[in-house]
Design an enzyme around this catalytic site. Structure first.
Site, PDB file in Angstrom:
ATOM      1  N   CYS A  22     -16.546  -3.635  -4.933  1.00 46.63           N
ATOM      2  CA  CYS A  22     -15.731  -4.853  -4.868  1.00 46.63           C
ATOM      3  C   CYS A  22     -16.161  -5.670  -3.662  1.00 46.63           C
ATOM      4  CB  CYS A  22     -14.246  -4.528  -4.842  1.00 46.63           C
ATOM      5  SG  CYS A  22     -13.618  -4.064  -3.254  1.00 46.63           S
ATOM      6  N   ASP A  75      -7.311  -3.911   7.437  1.00 43.12           N
ATOM      7  CA  ASP A  75      -6.582  -4.933   6.674  1.00 43.12           C
ATOM      8  C   ASP A  75      -6.053  -6.062   7.557  1.00 43.12           C
ATOM      9  OD1 ASP A  75      -7.130  -3.364   4.502  1.00 43.12           O
ATOM     10  OD2 ASP A  75      -5.084  -2.677   4.174  1.00 43.12           O
ATOM     11  N   ARG A 100      -2.134 -10.776  -4.788  1.00 43.32           N
ATOM     12  CA  ARG A 100      -2.141  -9.315  -4.873  1.00 43.32           C
ATOM     13  C   ARG A 100      -1.327  -8.713  -3.719  1.00 43.32           C
ATOM     14  NH1 ARG A 100      -7.193  -6.600  -3.964  1.00 43.32           N
ATOM     15  NH2 ARG A 100      -5.736  -4.912  -4.171  1.00 43.32           N
ATOM     16  N   ASN A 129       0.807  -1.225   0.000  1.00 48.32           N
ATOM     17  CA  ASN A 129       0.000   0.000   0.000  1.00 48.32           C
ATOM     18  C   ASN A 129       0.841   1.276   0.000  1.00 48.32           C
ATOM     19  OD1 ASN A 129      -2.243  -1.554  -0.145  1.00 48.32           O
ATOM     20  ND2 ASN A 129      -2.888  -1.279   1.982  1.00 48.32           N
ATOM     21  N   ARG A 171     -17.025   1.310  -2.108  1.00 47.73           N
ATOM     22  CA  ARG A 171     -15.784   2.071  -2.298  1.00 47.73           C
ATOM     23  C   ARG A 171     -15.891   3.226  -3.306  1.00 47.73           C
ATOM     24  NH1 ARG A 171     -10.806  -2.180  -1.988  1.00 47.73           N
ATOM     25  NH2 ARG A 171      -9.735  -0.314  -1.309  1.00 47.73           N
TER      26      ARG A 171
HETATM   27  C1  LIG Z   1      -4.045   0.407  -2.048  1.00 47.68           C
HETATM   28  C2  LIG Z   1      -4.391   0.808  -0.660  1.00 47.68           C
HETATM   29  O1  LIG Z   1      -3.683   1.592  -0.030  1.00 47.68           O
HETATM   30  N1  LIG Z   1      -5.465   0.249  -0.116  1.00 47.68           N
HETATM   31  C3  LIG Z   1      -5.816   0.539   1.251  1.00 47.68           C
HETATM   32  C4  LIG Z   1      -6.596   1.843   1.283  1.00 47.68           C
HETATM   33  O2  LIG Z   1      -7.725   1.675   0.435  1.00 47.68           O
HETATM   34  P1  LIG Z   1      -8.580   2.976   0.016  1.00 47.68           P
HETATM   35  O3  LIG Z   1      -7.648   4.091  -0.239  1.00 47.68           O
HETATM   36  O4  LIG Z   1      -9.502   2.554  -1.063  1.00 47.68           O
HETATM   37  O5  LIG Z   1      -9.385   3.204   1.355  1.00 47.68           O
HETATM   38  P2  LIG Z   1     -10.078   4.552   1.877  1.00 47.68           P
HETATM   39  O6  LIG Z   1      -9.384   4.972   3.114  1.00 47.68           O
HETATM   40  O7  LIG Z   1     -10.169   5.509   0.755  1.00 47.68           O
HETATM   41  O8  LIG Z   1     -11.534   4.038   2.206  1.00 47.68           O
HETATM   42  C5  LIG Z   1     -12.039   3.940   3.516  1.00 47.68           C
HETATM   43  C6  LIG Z   1     -13.536   4.129   3.502  1.00 47.68           C
HETATM   44  O9  LIG Z   1     -13.868   5.409   2.973  1.00 47.68           O
HETATM   45  C7  LIG Z   1     -14.812   5.296   1.943  1.00 47.68           C
HETATM   46  N2  LIG Z   1     -14.541   6.329   0.917  1.00 47.68           N
HETATM   47  C8  LIG Z   1     -13.280   6.466   0.418  1.00 47.68           C
HETATM   48  C9  LIG Z   1     -13.005   7.418  -0.543  1.00 47.68           C
HETATM   49  C10 LIG Z   1     -14.061   8.243  -0.993  1.00 47.68           C
HETATM   50  O10 LIG Z   1     -13.877   9.123  -1.854  1.00 47.68           O
HETATM   51  N3  LIG Z   1     -15.292   8.079  -0.463  1.00 47.68           N
HETATM   52  C11 LIG Z   1     -15.563   7.131   0.483  1.00 47.68           C
HETATM   53  O11 LIG Z   1     -16.699   7.006   0.938  1.00 47.68           O
HETATM   54  C12 LIG Z   1     -14.582   3.873   1.382  1.00 47.68           C
HETATM   55  O12 LIG Z   1     -15.716   3.398   0.699  1.00 47.68           O
HETATM   56  C13 LIG Z   1     -14.286   3.108   2.640  1.00 47.68           C
HETATM   57  O13 LIG Z   1     -15.475   2.745   3.274  1.00 47.68           O
HETATM   58  O14 LIG Z   1      -6.992   2.108   2.626  1.00 47.68           O
HETATM   59  C14 LIG Z   1      -7.870   1.122   3.197  1.00 47.68           C
HETATM   60  C15 LIG Z   1      -8.273   1.596   4.573  1.00 47.68           C
HETATM   61  O15 LIG Z   1      -7.208   1.588   5.427  1.00 47.68           O
HETATM   62  C16 LIG Z   1      -7.165  -0.238   3.203  1.00 47.68           C
HETATM   63  O16 LIG Z   1      -8.077  -1.214   3.619  1.00 47.68           O
HETATM   64  C17 LIG Z   1      -6.644  -0.591   1.819  1.00 47.68           C
HETATM   65  O17 LIG Z   1      -5.808  -1.718   1.904  1.00 47.68           O
HETATM   66  C1  LIG Z   2      -8.105  -3.957   0.724  1.00 46.17           C
HETATM   67  C2  LIG Z   2      -6.817  -4.016   0.416  1.00 46.17           C
HETATM   68  O1  LIG Z   2      -6.256  -3.547  -0.716  1.00 46.17           O
HETATM   69  P1  LIG Z   2      -6.932  -2.750  -1.938  1.00 46.17           P
HETATM   70  O2  LIG Z   2      -7.307  -1.398  -1.445  1.00 46.17           O
HETATM   71  O3  LIG Z   2      -5.802  -2.656  -2.927  1.00 46.17           O
HETATM   72  O4  LIG Z   2      -8.106  -3.558  -2.404  1.00 46.17           O
HETATM   73  C3  LIG Z   2      -5.819  -4.633   1.338  1.00 46.17           C
HETATM   74  O5  LIG Z   2      -4.598  -4.433   1.096  1.00 46.17           O
HETATM   75  O6  LIG Z   2      -6.212  -5.329   2.280  1.00 46.17           O
END
Ligand SMILES: CC(=O)N[C@H]1[C@@H](OP(=O)(O)OP(=O)(O)OC[C@H]2O[C@@H](n3ccc(=O)[nH]c3=O)[C@H](O)[C@@H]2O)O[C@H](CO)[C@@H](O)[C@@H]1O
Ligand SMILES: C=C(OP(=O)(O)O)C(=O)O
Length: 436
Positions: A117, A306, A398, A23, A122
């Site tokens: 997903c 995670d 992954r 990440n 998301r």
């Molecule tokens: C590649 C990577 O780094 N993935 C990590 C990243 O995912 P990722 O960056 O997708 O996770 P986010 O922190 O953005 O998402 C957290 C929550 O916020 C919500 N949300 C997010 C963005 C947005 O514009 N609107 C919204 O509602 C999402 O649906 C989710 O419920 O952080 C997550 C939370 O620690 C981890 O589980 C993932 O492993």
């Molecule tokens: C949810 C994860 O990754 P991603 O945001 O890439 O799906 C993860 O690393 O556990």
């Protein structure tokens, strides 16, 4: 079809080394697009399928990318195209992280809509809100999001409704080349955000406050390639910590950074696990009996989502009633059914699961529903009676390099095999489409 087969009952002992963080490396590789002069050399890169995917995305956009000996070398000095197609975004949601850099470099980015997903819907509304505040116009249509700006992006004050990791990263990258200063309030504080900010600063960026709730980015006109070492993967480290604890073993997790793992260490200690800080990492010694605890996932420094499924495996083996509440993703309990197949006493109540243990895990044929669930089922298999067969390994690949090989090196009875399916090939394709 590939499977991992685990035979339970062995205590794990020895040393296991942690890779660079998935990440952290994905946003860092995306941020390499910001450097229009000289190449970047990124070190300690794990050989994960997600890394191959982000490299493919960058090549599609016109960058030169080489990946060898855990180093990714990116030359993004040529003119870039602006579109990331669905085939990449579908494989890996983190592909949306090219949007900020493309918008900053080209004034335009067109990226396929990620869709939902296995762990939740998301959305990326917070990313888009940030780009809009910086002067971009956003259009959504035909399965794509298009962001466009006349001239340079303008620095802005942005408050995130939720401390989203991806939104914080995308906005930092866009703001790095913007005109003026951007301030992100209520931003994510994860160690991977700090790593990204350190990298962009090495390229010549001006970012302060990463790791706190407010980040300030002073835009610069040009960024130049540099060298960067990726931080160790705290989730891979945590997964091996659980492996040691669940088997009552004694394992040194080499490269684990204690400051990145405070919430996990605290919860495991509450369960009776002994954790010792050593010069090279964390030594984890499992107790003869694990105690039940309650856990709530939260943004960093709270308990990481995670690590939720791996802790579920551990809590199923603890004495008493435990509860896990998932507050980050609305649907990250797909693995519960699989644990039930392994005799887990577990039920879902809204956004919580309640477990009664110790469950007396039994080997079964189970499927990885996402990458962490895959690892968690293997962890449960380490203590289950009989054989556990885990399928859908594309998810595991992954996020984990040679997971079975590393577990075998510390004493697990585990192998990865390719097996002919009892289902005919066309039926198998249909099943795999359903699981995608
Ligand atoms: C590649 C990577 O780094 N993935 C990590 C990243 O995912 P990722 O960056 O997708 O996770 P986010 O922190 O953005 O998402 C957290 C929550 O916020 C919500 N949300 C997010 C963005 C947005 O514009 N609107 C919204 O509602 C999402 O649906 C989710 O419920 O952080 C997550 C939370 O620690 C981890 O589980 C993932 O492993
Ligand atoms: C949810 C994860 O990754 P991603 O945001 O890439 O799906 C993860 O690393 O556990």
């Amino acid at each position: 079809m590939e499977k991992i087969i685990v035979r339970g009952g062995r205590k794990l002992n020895g040393t296991v080394k942690v890779e660079g963080a998935k990440n952290a490396v994905l946003p860092v590789i995306a941020a390499s697009l910001l450097a229009s002069e000289r190449r970047s050399i990124i070190c300690d890169v794990p050989t994960l399928s997600d890394v191959y995917t982000i490299n493919e995305v960058l090549r599609y956009l016109g960058a030169d990318v080489h990946f060898e000996n855990n180093q990714v070398i990116v030359d993004a000095s040529r003119e870039l195209t602006t579109e990331a197609p669905f085939e990449y975004v579908r494989k890996m949601r983190a592909s949306v992280l090219v949007m900020g850099p493309l918008l900053a470099r080209n004034g335009r980015a067109r990226v396929a809509l990620p869709g939902g997903c296995a762990i939740g819907s998301r959305p990326i509304d917070q990313h888009l809100k940030g780009f809009e505040a910086m002067g971009a116009t956003i259009k959504v249509g035909n399965g794509f999001i298009e962001a466009e700006v006349n001239g340079r992006l303008q620095g802005a004050k942005i408050y995130l409704d939720f401390p989203s990791v991806g939104a914080t990263e995308n906005i930092i990258m866009a703001a790095a080349l913007a005109e003026g200063t951007t301030v992100i309030e209520n931003c994510a504080k994860e160690p991977e955000i700090v790593d990204l900010a350190n990298y962009i600063n090495a390229l010549g960026g001006k970012i302060r406050g990463a790791g706190t709730g407010t980040i300030r980015i002073e835009g610069v006109p040009v960024l130049t390639g540099s060298r960067h070492n990726i931080i160790p993967d705290r989730i891979e480290a945590g997964t091996f910590m659980v492996a040691a604890a669940i088997t009552g073993g004694n394992v040194l997790v080499q490269g684990a950074v204690p400051e990145h793992l405070t919430s996990l260490v605290a919860k495991m200690e509450e369960m009776g696990v002994e954790i010792i800080e050593e010069a090279e990492g964390l030594r984890v010694i499992g107790p003869s009996e694990l105690k039940a605890v309650d856990i709530k996932t939260m943004p960093h420094p709270g308990f990481p989502t995670d690590m939720q499924s791996q802790m579920m495996a551990l809590l199923l083996c603890a004495k008493g009633t435990s509860m896990i509440t998932e507050t980050v993703f609305e649907n990250r309990f797909m693995h519960v059914e699989e644990f039930r197949r392994m005799n887990g006493d577990i039920k879902i109540e809204g956004r919580s699961v309640i477990m009664n243990g110790p469950a007396g895990m039994q080997g079964a044929e189970v499927a990885a529903t996402d990458l962490r669930a895959g690892a968690a089922l293997i962890l449960a298999g380490l203590v289950a009676d009989g054989h556990t067969r885990v399928t859908e390994l594309k998810h595991l690949d992954r996020g984990y390099v040679n997971f079975h090989g590393k577990l075998a090196s510390i004493g697990a009875d585990i192998e990865r095999i390719r097996e002919e399916s009892a289902i005919k090939p066309n039926q198998e394709a249909a099943v795999s489409d359903l699981n995608a």
